[in-house]
Motif scaffolding. Structure first.
Motif, PDB file in Angstrom:
ATOM      1  N   LEU A   1      66.751  41.052  62.159  1.00 52.18           N
ATOM      2  CA  LEU A   1      67.172  40.888  63.418  1.00 52.18           C
ATOM      3  C   LEU A   1      68.112  39.765  63.864  1.00 52.18           C
ATOM      4  O   LEU A   1      68.828  39.845  65.030  1.00 52.18           O
ATOM      5  CB  LEU A   1      65.873  40.250  64.209  1.00 52.18           C
ATOM      6  N   GLU A   2      68.532  38.952  62.920  1.00 52.83           N
ATOM      7  CA  GLU A   2      69.517  37.986  62.895  1.00 52.83           C
ATOM      8  C   GLU A   2      70.938  38.514  63.356  1.00 52.83           C
ATOM      9  O   GLU A   2      71.507  38.010  64.198  1.00 52.83           O
ATOM     10  CB  GLU A   2      69.535  36.839  61.881  1.00 52.83           C
ATOM     11  N   PRO A   3      71.453  39.669  62.713  1.00 56.22           N
ATOM     12  CA  PRO A   3      72.538  39.996  63.126  1.00 56.22           C
ATOM     13  C   PRO A   3      72.639  40.825  64.282  1.00 56.22           C
ATOM     14  O   PRO A   3      73.641  40.971  64.824  1.00 56.22           O
ATOM     15  CB  PRO A   3      73.169  40.996  61.793  1.00 56.22           C
ATOM     16  N   VAL A   4      71.511  41.346  64.709  1.00 61.93           N
ATOM     17  CA  VAL A   4      71.290  42.120  65.905  1.00 61.93           C
ATOM     18  C   VAL A   4      71.532  41.041  67.163  1.00 61.93           C
ATOM     19  O   VAL A   4      72.223  41.467  68.006  1.00 61.93           O
ATOM     20  CB  VAL A   4      69.918  42.860  66.007  1.00 61.93           C
ATOM     21  N   LEU A   5      70.777  40.001  67.068  1.00 60.38           N
ATOM     22  CA  LEU A   5      70.767  38.924  67.850  1.00 60.38           C
ATOM     23  C   LEU A   5      72.344  38.448  68.195  1.00 60.38           C
ATOM     24  O   LEU A   5      73.005  38.388  69.366  1.00 60.38           O
ATOM     25  CB  LEU A   5      70.164  37.626  67.531  1.00 60.38           C
TER      26      LEU A   5
ATOM     27  N   LEU B   1      71.640  44.459  81.277  1.00 55.05           N
ATOM     28  CA  LEU B   1      71.002  45.196  80.163  1.00 55.05           C
ATOM     29  C   LEU B   1      71.056  44.474  78.908  1.00 55.05           C
ATOM     30  O   LEU B   1      69.941  44.528  78.224  1.00 55.05           O
ATOM     31  CB  LEU B   1      71.790  46.805  79.893  1.00 55.05           C
ATOM     32  N   LEU B   2      72.154  43.974  78.693  1.00 51.89           N
ATOM     33  CA  LEU B   2      72.272  43.207  77.313  1.00 51.89           C
ATOM     34  C   LEU B   2      71.930  41.697  77.360  1.00 51.89           C
ATOM     35  O   LEU B   2      71.225  41.482  76.619  1.00 51.89           O
ATOM     36  CB  LEU B   2      73.937  42.960  77.095  1.00 51.89           C
ATOM     37  N   SER B   3      71.388  41.283  78.803  1.00 48.18           N
ATOM     38  CA  SER B   3      70.730  40.025  78.828  1.00 48.18           C
ATOM     39  C   SER B   3      69.139  40.318  78.354  1.00 48.18           C
ATOM     40  O   SER B   3      68.565  39.881  77.920  1.00 48.18           O
ATOM     41  CB  SER B   3      70.863  39.402  80.341  1.00 48.18           C
ATOM     42  N   TRP B   4      68.855  41.751  78.935  1.00 44.20           N
ATOM     43  CA  TRP B   4      67.391  42.133  78.579  1.00 44.20           C
ATOM     44  C   TRP B   4      67.229  42.353  76.970  1.00 44.20           C
ATOM     45  O   TRP B   4      66.433  41.644  76.581  1.00 44.20           O
ATOM     46  CB  TRP B   4      67.041  43.330  79.615  1.00 44.20           C
ATOM     47  N   ARG B   5      68.408  42.765  76.454  1.00 44.33           N
ATOM     48  CA  ARG B   5      68.123  42.989  75.027  1.00 44.33           C
ATOM     49  C   ARG B   5      68.030  41.670  74.483  1.00 44.33           C
ATOM     50  O   ARG B   5      67.401  41.286  73.339  1.00 44.33           O
ATOM     51  CB  ARG B   5      69.331  43.935  74.545  1.00 44.33           C
ATOM     52  N   HIS B   6      69.051  40.868  74.761  1.00 42.66           N
ATOM     53  CA  HIS B   6      69.142  39.616  74.188  1.00 42.66           C
ATOM     54  C   HIS B   6      67.566  38.660  74.235  1.00 42.66           C
ATOM     55  O   HIS B   6      67.039  38.169  73.152  1.00 42.66           O
ATOM     56  CB  HIS B   6      70.142  38.783  74.743  1.00 42.66           C
ATOM     57  N   GLY B   7      67.212  38.907  75.477  1.00 43.60           N
ATOM     58  CA  GLY B   7      65.879  38.122  75.579  1.00 43.60           C
ATOM     59  C   GLY B   7      64.847  38.617  74.724  1.00 43.60           C
ATOM     60  O   GLY B   7      64.176  38.101  74.112  1.00 43.60           O
ATOM     61  N   ASN B   8      64.793  40.077  74.458  1.00 41.21           N
ATOM     62  CA  ASN B   8      63.865  40.596  73.857  1.00 41.21           C
ATOM     63  C   ASN B   8      63.946  40.190  72.211  1.00 41.21           C
ATOM     64  O   ASN B   8      63.106  40.081  71.479  1.00 41.21           O
ATOM     65  CB  ASN B   8      63.760  42.028  73.678  1.00 41.21           C
ATOM     66  N   VAL B   9      65.403  40.207  71.580  1.00 45.41           N
ATOM     67  CA  VAL B   9      65.301  39.779  70.129  1.00 45.41           C
ATOM     68  C   VAL B   9      64.874  38.363  70.171  1.00 45.41           C
ATOM     69  O   VAL B   9      64.386  37.876  69.059  1.00 45.41           O
ATOM     70  CB  VAL B   9      66.848  39.887  70.044  1.00 45.41           C
ATOM     71  N   VAL B  10      65.387  37.370  70.997  1.00 44.05           N
ATOM     72  CA  VAL B  10      64.881  35.948  71.004  1.00 44.05           C
ATOM     73  C   VAL B  10      63.412  35.980  70.915  1.00 44.05           C
ATOM     74  O   VAL B  10      63.081  35.214  70.194  1.00 44.05           O
ATOM     75  CB  VAL B  10      65.558  35.353  71.899  1.00 44.05           C
TER      76      VAL B  10
END
Length: 170
Positions: A127-131, A148-157
């Motif tokens: 997941l680190e490279p995804v973040l 959308l990218l903020s949503w994805r970022h929050g999910n990865v965090v």
């Protein structure tokens, strides 16, 4: 061949001990031990068993009868054992699959009293490279793409936080 979650789950349960479809369906039904993670209807379980048998990953071992319809008990083959053990060790490739696939893997490993630390660490590394990629894209995004990218970022965090907490416990 890459299987879907029902096939992997059925294969992992049969890896624990030979079982018939009705027993696997009870585990994955609403209120079942594995159903708390992902519910799978009985027809899905039987289709998975059929596909796994066609692929040579499970074989019919015996027919149970008594009190109800006859039930075919399946046992895992060596190829099935290898495949499911490799799947259980492999991190989930997509964040959207963490809720189903990763939690199911953790539940299945725990059922067999196997350590989960290596999978947790591998998942974190995946997941680190995804973040990093999502954070970089988010910097350039505008409009709904930024949302959308903020949503994805929050999910990865959040996923990384979950893995960190889990890693501290195992």
């Amino acid at each position: 061949m890459e299987w879907a979650l029902p096939e992997w789950t059925v294969l992992a349960v049969v890896r624990e001990r030979p079982a018939h479809g009705f027993a696997v369906a009870a585990l994955t039904a609403r209120g079942g031990e594995l159903g708390r993670v992902w519910q799978m209807p009985r027809p899905v379980i039987y289709r998975a068993l059929s596909r796994l048998a066609d692929a040579g990953l499970v074989v019919p071992k015996e027919i149970e009868s008594g009190g109800g319809p006859p039930r075919t008990v399946y046992a895992i083959t060596e190829a099935g054992r290898t495949a499911v053990d490799e799947w259980l060790a492999r991190p989930v490739p997509h964040v959207r699959e963490l809720r189903s696939h990763l939690l199911m893997k953790l539940a299945l490993l725990t059922r067999r009293e196997l350590p989960v630390g290596a999978l947790v660490a591998a998942q974190r590394r995946a997941l680190e490279p995804v973040l990093a990629a999502v954070a970089e894209e988010r910097e350039r995004a505008v409009g709904f793409e930024a949302v959308l990218l903020s949503w994805r970022h929050g999910n990865v965090v959040a996923a990384l936080g979950f893995l960190d907490q889990l890693g501290e416990r195992v």
